[in-house]
Scaffold this motif. Structure first.
Motif, PDB file in Angstrom:
ATOM      1  N   THR A   1       0.840  -1.197   0.000  1.00 31.04           N
ATOM      2  CA  THR A   1       0.000   0.000   0.000  1.00 31.04           C
ATOM      3  C   THR A   1       0.875   1.247   0.000  1.00 31.04           C
ATOM      4  OG1 THR A   1      -0.095   0.027   2.422  1.00 31.04           O
ATOM      5  CG2 THR A   1      -1.854  -1.155   1.257  1.00 31.04           C
ATOM      6  N   SER A   2       0.268   2.363  -0.363  1.00 29.19           N
ATOM      7  CA  SER A   2       1.007   3.630  -0.399  1.00 29.19           C
ATOM      8  C   SER A   2       0.055   4.787  -0.136  1.00 29.19           C
ATOM      9  CB  SER A   2       1.672   3.818  -1.766  1.00 29.19           C
ATOM     10  OG  SER A   2       2.213   5.117  -1.899  1.00 29.19           O
ATOM     11  N   GLU A   3       0.542   5.782   0.566  1.00 28.53           N
ATOM     12  CA  GLU A   3      -0.234   6.999   0.796  1.00 28.53           C
ATOM     13  C   GLU A   3       0.467   8.214   0.196  1.00 28.53           C
ATOM     14  OE1 GLU A   3      -1.351   7.535   4.831  1.00 28.53           O
ATOM     15  OE2 GLU A   3      -2.623   5.748   4.880  1.00 28.53           O
ATOM     16  N   SER A   4       1.501   7.950  -0.623  1.00 26.44           N
ATOM     17  CA  SER A   4       2.280   9.058  -1.188  1.00 26.44           C
ATOM     18  C   SER A   4       1.479   9.876  -2.191  1.00 26.44           C
ATOM     19  CB  SER A   4       3.556   8.525  -1.856  1.00 26.44           C
ATOM     20  OG  SER A   4       3.235   7.659  -2.938  1.00 26.44           O
TER      21      SER A   4
ATOM     22  N   LYS B   1      -1.524  10.912  -1.772  1.00 22.64           N
ATOM     23  CA  LYS B   1      -2.425  11.837  -1.087  1.00 22.64           C
ATOM     24  C   LYS B   1      -1.791  13.221  -0.990  1.00 22.64           C
ATOM     25  CE  LYS B   1      -5.116   8.682   1.794  1.00 22.64           C
ATOM     26  NZ  LYS B   1      -5.573   8.367   3.170  1.00 22.64           N
TER      27      LYS B   1
ATOM     28  N   SER C   1      -0.354  16.340   0.658  1.00 22.31           N
ATOM     29  CA  SER C   1       0.317  16.578   1.942  1.00 22.31           C
ATOM     30  C   SER C   1       0.628  18.070   2.070  1.00 22.31           C
ATOM     31  CB  SER C   1       1.614  15.760   2.031  1.00 22.31           C
ATOM     32  OG  SER C   1       2.498  16.104   0.978  1.00 22.31           O
TER      33      SER C   1
ATOM     34  N   ARG D   1      -0.569  -4.268   8.401  1.00 22.87           N
ATOM     35  CA  ARG D   1      -0.435  -3.783   7.022  1.00 22.87           C
ATOM     36  C   ARG D   1       0.057  -4.897   6.117  1.00 22.87           C
ATOM     37  NH1 ARG D   1       4.074  -1.722   9.606  1.00 22.87           N
ATOM     38  NH2 ARG D   1       2.852   0.003  10.374  1.00 22.87           N
TER      39      ARG D   1
ATOM     40  N   ASP E   1     -12.384   9.078  -2.250  1.00 20.31           N
ATOM     41  CA  ASP E   1     -11.943   9.793  -1.054  1.00 20.31           C
ATOM     42  C   ASP E   1     -12.513  11.207  -1.131  1.00 20.31           C
ATOM     43  OD1 ASP E   1     -10.642  11.099   0.996  1.00 20.31           O
ATOM     44  OD2 ASP E   1      -8.734  10.070   0.676  1.00 20.31           O
TER      45      ASP E   1
ATOM     46  N   GLU F   1     -10.224  14.009   0.151  1.00 19.31           N
ATOM     47  CA  GLU F   1      -9.164  14.347  -0.797  1.00 19.31           C
ATOM     48  C   GLU F   1      -9.715  15.206  -1.938  1.00 19.31           C
ATOM     49  OE1 GLU F   1      -4.965  13.685  -1.924  1.00 19.31           O
ATOM     50  OE2 GLU F   1      -6.145  13.460  -0.097  1.00 19.31           O
TER      51      GLU F   1
ATOM     52  N   GLN G   1       4.124   9.970  -6.698  1.00 16.48           N
ATOM     53  CA  GLN G   1       3.385  11.020  -5.988  1.00 16.48           C
ATOM     54  C   GLN G   1       3.120  12.178  -6.921  1.00 16.48           C
ATOM     55  OE1 GLN G   1       5.227  12.528  -2.533  1.00 16.48           O
ATOM     56  NE2 GLN G   1       3.467  13.703  -1.885  1.00 16.48           N
TER      57      GLN G   1
END
Length: 307
Positions: free
Chosen positions: A26-29, A31, A33, A111, A214, A217, A293
């Motif tokens: 998984t990755s949240e990069s 999103k 920031s 995770r 989302d 977002e 990203q």
């Protein structure tokens, strides 16, 4: 290109061993920031590692780990001493047992990671372990050291590889009794239950991650685009919750509300899959070559704007 492996070592089932690599699944990069800024100057805030007593900045090479015994009294532990622990799971995932997936309490899940052979050798041994897990319809339980901590890992077959999910230890999971003991015992009538079940049936569907958006977002994208365009940001009215006075009446009204009309059903069938990006996101967020990203791009030097 797959991201850099978080861990490399060996996967072992009894005497069958193969080199493997572990990758984050998984990755949240992607999103949005934020950076912290000085309101007065617009400059970014920088954090320094300083001595709590002297206030002097401390270089990384002079920083060691310490365990606090009492207030202000520490035992120092060096990197070399931690490495000397030399747990077997530092370099090898040893499969200890096989369990049914339904036996794993979801509270223990942390995770997921992808596990694949590392290099050109060991594919045969990896395939034997993977297909054994698949054919037996079991989850393999082992141990692995990540970030200087030993974790339990649950391995499942997925396509040509394995998915490994880190699990918590029992001491990391809080007892539900701490929170549920004070819940009142309520008698739910059959009529209420039947109405609630009817609502569930009306809202029944298949799990499809592509359906989910989302919304926060998307709202962030809209906010940033509006501020970049110099628009005035006005607060939106928040929805007010309503107190349920008559539960049966609320359930009956819910059944009527959730009943789909023929037009709505036809429209739903004709709709395509929802877009992954919110409206305007494509214009605001542009991919940078070599990075997943998304970053905001501007043609001029950005200036701070106030709402």
């Amino acid at each position: 290109m797959a991201p850099r492996a978080n861990w490399k070592g060996f996967l072992r089932l009894s005497l069958v061993t193969c080199p493997v690599a572990l990758y984050p699944a998984t990755s949240e990069s992607e999103k949005i920031s934020f950076n912290q800024l000085n309101r007065q100057t617009g400059h970014r805030i920088k954090y320094l590692k300083v001595d709590a007593d002297t206030g002097d900045e401390v270089p990384n090479e002079d920083i060691v780990k310490g365990y606090e015994l009492e207030k202000g009294q520490f035992i120092e532990v060096t990197k070399e001493e931690l490495e000397e622990l030399a747990l077997e799971s530092t370099r090898t995932i040893e499969i200890d047992e096989f369990v049914d997936k339904v036996d794993i309490d979801p509270r223990y899940l942390i995770r997921p990671y992808y596990l694949r052979p590392d290099g050109k050798v060991g594919h045969d041994a990896f395939a034997v372990i993977r297909e054994t897990i698949r054919e037996m319809n079991k989850v393999a339980i082992g141990r692995v050291v990540l970030t200087n901590r030993e974790h339990i890992i649950a391995l499942e077959a997925m396509d040509k590889g394995l998915v490994g999910t880190l699990l918590r230890y029992p001491y990391e999971v809080r007892s539900e009794q701490e929170y549920f003991d004070e819940i009142q015992d309520v008698k739910v009538t059959k009529d209420m239950l039947d109405l609630a079940k009817h609502i569930v049936n009306q809202k029944a569907g298949n799990f499809d991650p592509e359906k989910f958006e989302d919304h926060y977002e998307s709202a962030l994208v809209e906010l940033i685009n509006q501020k970049r365009a110099g628009k005035v940001i006005r607060p939106k009215e928040r929805p007010k919750g309503e107190n349920v006075v008559d539960l049966m009446e609320a359930l009956r009204r819910s059944v009527g509300k959730e009943a789909p009309s023929e037009a709505a059903t036809a429209k739903k069938k004709s709709e395509k899959k929802p877009r992954k990006a919110a409206a305007g996101q494509k214009e605001m967020l542009m991919p940078i070559a070599g990075k997943k990203q998304a970053k905001m791009t501007t043609t001029a030097k950005p200036r701070r704007r106030s709402a």
